[in-house]
Design a protein around this motif. Structure first.
Motif, PDB file in Angstrom:
ATOM      1  N   ARG A 265      32.206 -27.730-168.121  1.00 53.11           N
ATOM      2  CA  ARG A 265      31.315 -29.246-167.197  1.00 53.11           C
ATOM      3  C   ARG A 265      31.352 -30.416-168.428  1.00 53.11           C
TER       4      ARG A 265
ATOM      5  N   GLY B 173      42.307 -29.450-164.915  1.00 54.44           N
ATOM      6  CA  GLY B 173      41.891 -28.372-164.242  1.00 54.44           C
ATOM      7  C   GLY B 173      41.170 -27.884-164.098  1.00 54.44           C
ATOM      8  N   MET B 174      40.308 -27.449-163.276  1.00 51.96           N
ATOM      9  CA  MET B 174      39.589 -26.411-163.848  1.00 51.96           C
ATOM     10  C   MET B 174      39.455 -25.309-162.881  1.00 51.96           C
TER      11      MET B 174
ATOM     12  N   PHE C 220      36.923 -22.096-161.315  1.00 49.20           N
ATOM     13  CA  PHE C 220      35.087 -21.333-160.685  1.00 49.20           C
ATOM     14  C   PHE C 220      35.106 -19.674-161.179  1.00 49.20           C
ATOM     15  N   GLN C 221      34.202 -19.673-161.194  1.00 47.16           N
ATOM     16  CA  GLN C 221      33.787 -18.267-160.992  1.00 47.16           C
ATOM     17  C   GLN C 221      33.860 -17.883-159.662  1.00 47.16           C
ATOM     18  N   HIS C 222      33.697 -18.408-158.298  1.00 49.62           N
ATOM     19  CA  HIS C 222      33.565 -18.490-157.647  1.00 49.62           C
ATOM     20  C   HIS C 222      34.514 -19.199-156.122  1.00 49.62           C
ATOM     21  N   PHE C 223      35.460 -19.315-156.672  1.00 44.02           N
ATOM     22  CA  PHE C 223      36.837 -19.723-156.633  1.00 44.02           C
ATOM     23  C   PHE C 223      36.565 -21.462-155.750  1.00 44.02           C
ATOM     24  N   HIS C 224      35.298 -21.453-154.496  1.00 41.62           N
ATOM     25  CA  HIS C 224      35.465 -22.516-154.073  1.00 41.62           C
ATOM     26  C   HIS C 224      37.095 -23.485-153.606  1.00 41.62           C
ATOM     27  N   LEU C 225      37.740 -22.397-153.031  1.00 39.35           N
ATOM     28  CA  LEU C 225      38.598 -23.031-152.177  1.00 39.35           C
ATOM     29  C   LEU C 225      38.193 -23.259-151.494  1.00 39.35           C
TER      30      LEU C 225
ATOM     31  N   GLN D  69      42.667 -15.565-153.526  1.00 36.09           N
ATOM     32  CA  GLN D  69      41.707 -16.387-153.684  1.00 36.09           C
ATOM     33  C   GLN D  69      41.755 -16.932-154.843  1.00 36.09           C
TER      34      GLN D  69
ATOM     35  N   ALA E   2      44.859 -25.815-158.916  1.00 34.06           N
ATOM     36  CA  ALA E   2      44.559 -26.652-160.267  1.00 34.06           C
ATOM     37  C   ALA E   2      45.325 -26.805-161.470  1.00 34.06           C
TER      38      ALA E   2
ATOM     39  N   ALA F 202      33.837 -12.385-160.744  1.00 32.03           N
ATOM     40  CA  ALA F 202      33.039 -12.083-159.182  1.00 32.03           C
ATOM     41  C   ALA F 202      34.007 -11.574-158.265  1.00 32.03           C
TER      42      ALA F 202
END
Ligand code: ATP
Ligand code: MG
Lengths: 243, 255
Positions: free
Chosen positions: B60, B95-96, B98-103, B157, B165, B181
Motif C-alpha cells: 500500500r 495497478g492494484m 485486492f483480496q476482496h476484489f472491490h469491484l 470478480q 487494473a 478469499a
C-alpha cells in the motif's frame, strides 16, 4: 356495557360529522398537509446534505459543530422546537416570513428534519465500501471523481428507502403547525379536524383525520418495505473472506 | 540486513521499484521498520511472511494508499515520496488487485473496466468500452460484460478486477493476497492469469500464501517478519536453503 359502546360510537364514529368534515379535509387539509410535508422535506434534504458533509468532514471543529446541531434538533421535543422557531423568530425581530405562520412552521419542521436526514445521509455514504473508494483512487481517479462516480450513486441507493421512511414521519409531524395558529385556508388535516371536534364537542372529525393519515402513510410504508427488500436482493456486497 | 542502495544505483534507468529506509507506523505500532528493498522491473517479486508482518502495508505504500513517515520510494526513476508529487498521476502507473476484489457494485463488468479509462485517461465512451471489452475477453469473461459484480463468482470478480487494473496499462502491478478469499477451485484460474502476466514481463509485487506459485513464478522472494525484511533472494534459495531460523520456522508452518 352496551351503553358504553354506544357512547364510544357516538363520540368517535358519528357518520354525520365524518361526512360533514370530509370534504374540507380533502379539499383544504390534504393539500396543505402535503405541501407542508414537501416543503419541509426539501428544506430538510438540502440542509441535511450540507450537515452530513460536515459530519464526515476532516476538520474536527466542523464535525463537532454539525454533531451539536444534529444532537440538539433530535434531542429536543419537536413541539418545543416548533414553538421556539415559529414564535421565537418573529418575537426576536427576525420576521423573515412576515406574519405567515405556515412558512415558519414549514421552516421549523424542515430544520428538525434536516438533523434526521443528515444522519441518514451520513450512514448511507459512510456505508459505501471503503475498499471501492481505494480501488477508484488506485486507478488514478481523483477524490472528487471518486465522490461523483462511486460514493454518490451507491450512497443514494442506500439512502432512498430511509429517506422515504422519514417522509412518512414528516407527513405525521406536520400536525404540529396547529400550535402556531393558521388562517382558515392554511389549515392542515389535523387543524381542521381539531377545530371541528372543539366546535361539535365530538371527536369523530379526528377519527376522519386519522383515517386520512393512514391512507397516506400505510401504502407508503409498504412501498418502502418492498423497496428495501428488493435492494437487499439486488446489490449484495462482494463476498467477504471466510476467515 | 539488506545493503542500503547508494545514490549511483538510483540513477540507473528501468529499475523497477525501490524502497530506501522506509518506516511506517500506525499510532504506537511500528509496521515497517527501516525497510529497504529492490523489486527489479520485468520480474515478479513475491512477498511472504506471517500475518501482521507488514506485507500489505508495504504494497500500500507502493501506490501511496499509505504514506510512510520516513524513507523514500522510487518507481523506475521517479521518487513517489518526494513532496509535491501528483499522486493521481502516479497511481495510473501502478495497478492494484485486492483480496476482496472491490469491484464497483453499482456498475456492470464493462463499466467497471471502462470507468477509469473514461475519467482518468479521458477516452470517449465507445473507445473506452471497446478497450475494456478486449481486456475482459483476455481474462476469459467474454459474454459477461453486462453482468453486475454480485452476479459473478469470486474468481470471476477477481479476474474482472485484474482486467480493470490492466486496462490502465500500468508499469507495475500489485497483488495483495489476490486468491485468499477464493474457493479452492477458483484459485487456479486467477493464478493462471497472474502467471501469464509474469511471463509476459510485467513488473509485479505479489503478496501471497501460494508457495507453489512463488516458487514457480517469482524471480525474487522477500520474507518479512515483524515489519522487517528478513531474507531476500531467488525462490530456490529461500525455499530450499533458508538462512534464518525465522524463515525456517515459517516454512515449516506453511509447507
Ligand atoms: N490502518 C491501520 N491502522 C492501524 N493499524 C494497522 C492498519 N493497517 C495495518 N495495521 C497494523 O499493521 C500491522 C501490519 O499489517 P499488514 O496488514 O501490513 O500485515 P500483513 O502482513 O498484510 O498481514 P496479513 O497476512 O494478515 O494480511 C498489523 O499489526 C496491523 O494490525
Ligand atoms: Mg495483508
Amino acid at each position: 356495557m352496551l351503553q358504553g359502546f354506544q357512547r364510544i360510537g357516538e363520540t368517535f364514529f358519528d357518520p354525520q360529522i365524518i361526512a360533514g368534515v370530509l370534504p374540507e379535509l380533502l379539499r383544504v387539509g390534504l393539500p396543505n398537509t402535503l405541501l407542508l410535508a414537501v416543503i419541509a422535506t426539501m428544506i430538510g434534504l438540502a440542509l441535511g446534505l450540507v450537515i452530513a458533509a460536515g459530519l464526515l468532514a476532516k476538520q474536527a471543529g466542523l464535525r463537532f459543530g454539525c454533531r451539536v446541531y444534529v444532537d440538539l434538533l433530535r434531542g429536543l421535543p419537536h413541539i418545543l422546537t416548533v414553538y421556539l422557531i415559529g414564535q421565537g423568530l418573529p418575537l426576536a425581530g427576525l420576521s423573515i416570513f412576515g406574519a405567515n405562520t405556515y412558512a415558519y412552521a414549514a421552516f421549523a419542521i424542515g430544520l428538525i428534519e434536516s438533523a434526521y436526514m443528515a444522519e441518514i445521509f451520513r450512514a448511507g455514504f459512510q456505508g459505501v465500501e471503503r475498499g471501492q473508494v481505494e480501488a477508484a483512487r488506485t486507478l488514478g481517479m481523483t477524490r472528487f471523481q471518486t465522490m461523483i462516480e462511486i460514493i454518490l450513486p451507491q450512497g443514494i441507493r442506500r439512502v432512498l428507502p430511509p429517506l422515504t421512511g422519514q417522509f412518512i414521519l414528516i407527513i405525521k409531524g406536520t400536525a404540529l403547525v396547529y400550535l402556531l395558529g393558521l388562517t382558515a385556508a392554511q389549515r392542515d388535516i389535523f387543524s381542521i379536524a381539531q377545530d371541528n371536534s372543539v366546535n361539535n364537542a365530538n371527536l369523530s372529525a379526528l377519527t376522519a383525520a386519522g383515517l386520512l393519515y393512514l391512507a397516506l402513510t400505510v401504502p407508503l410504508t409498504h412501498a418502502v418495505n418492498a423497496w428495501e427488500r428488493r435492494m437487499q436482493r439486488g446489490s449484495r456486497p462482494t463476498p467477504k473472506a471466510v476467515a | 540486513m539488506l545493503p542500503v542502495p547508494t545514490p549511483s544505483e538510483k540513477a540507473k534507468p528501468d529499475m523497477g521499484v525501490r524502497f530506501e529506509n522506509v518506516s511506517k507506523s500506525f499510532g504506537p505500532v511500528d509496521v515497517l521498520k527501516n525497510v529497504s528493498a529492490h523489486m527489479p522491473s520485468g520480474m515478479t517479486t513475491c512477498i511472504i511472511g506471517p500475518s501482521g508482518s507488514g506485507k500489505s502495508t508495504l504494497l500500500r505504500c507502493t501506490n501511496l494508499l499509505e504514506r510512510p513517515e520516513q524513507g523514500r520510494i522510487f518507481i523506475e526513476d521517479a521518487e513517489i515520496t518526494a513532496p509535491g508529487v501528483n499522486i493521481d498521476a502516479l497511481r495510473v502507473r501502478v495497478g492494484m488487485v485486492f483480496q476482496h476484489f472491490h469491484l464497483f457494485a453499482h456498475l456492470s463488468v464493462i463499466e467497471n473496466v471502462a470507468l477509469a479509462l473514461r475519467k482518468v485517461r479521458q477516452m470517449p465512451k465507445e473507445a473506452a468500452e471497446a478497450k475494456a471489452a478486449e481486456h475482459i475477453a483476455a481474462i476469459g469473461l467474454k459474454g459477461f460484460e453486462n453482468r453486475r459484480p454480485a452476479e459473478l463468482s469470486g474468481g470471476q470478480q477477481q479476474r474482472v478486477a485484474i482486467a480493470r487494473a490492466l486496462a490502465m496499462e500500468p508499469k507495475v502491478m500489485l497483488f495483495d493476497e489476490a486468491t485468499s478469499a477464493l474457493d479452492p477451485e477458483l484459485v487456479k484460474g486467477v493464478l493462471g492469469i497472474m502467471r501469464e502476466l509474469a511471463l509476459g514481463g510485467m513488473t509485479m509485487l505479489v503478496v501471497t500464501h501460494e508457495m507453489r506459485f512463488a516458487r514457480e513464478v517469482a524471480g525474487q522472494v522477500i520474507f518479512m517478519d515483524q515489519g522487517k525484511i528478513v531474507e531476500t533472494g531467488p525462490p530456490a534459495q529461500l525455499f530450499d536453503a533458508p538462512q534464518t531460523p525465522r524463515l525456517r520456522h515459517f516454512l515449516d508452518q506453511v509447507l
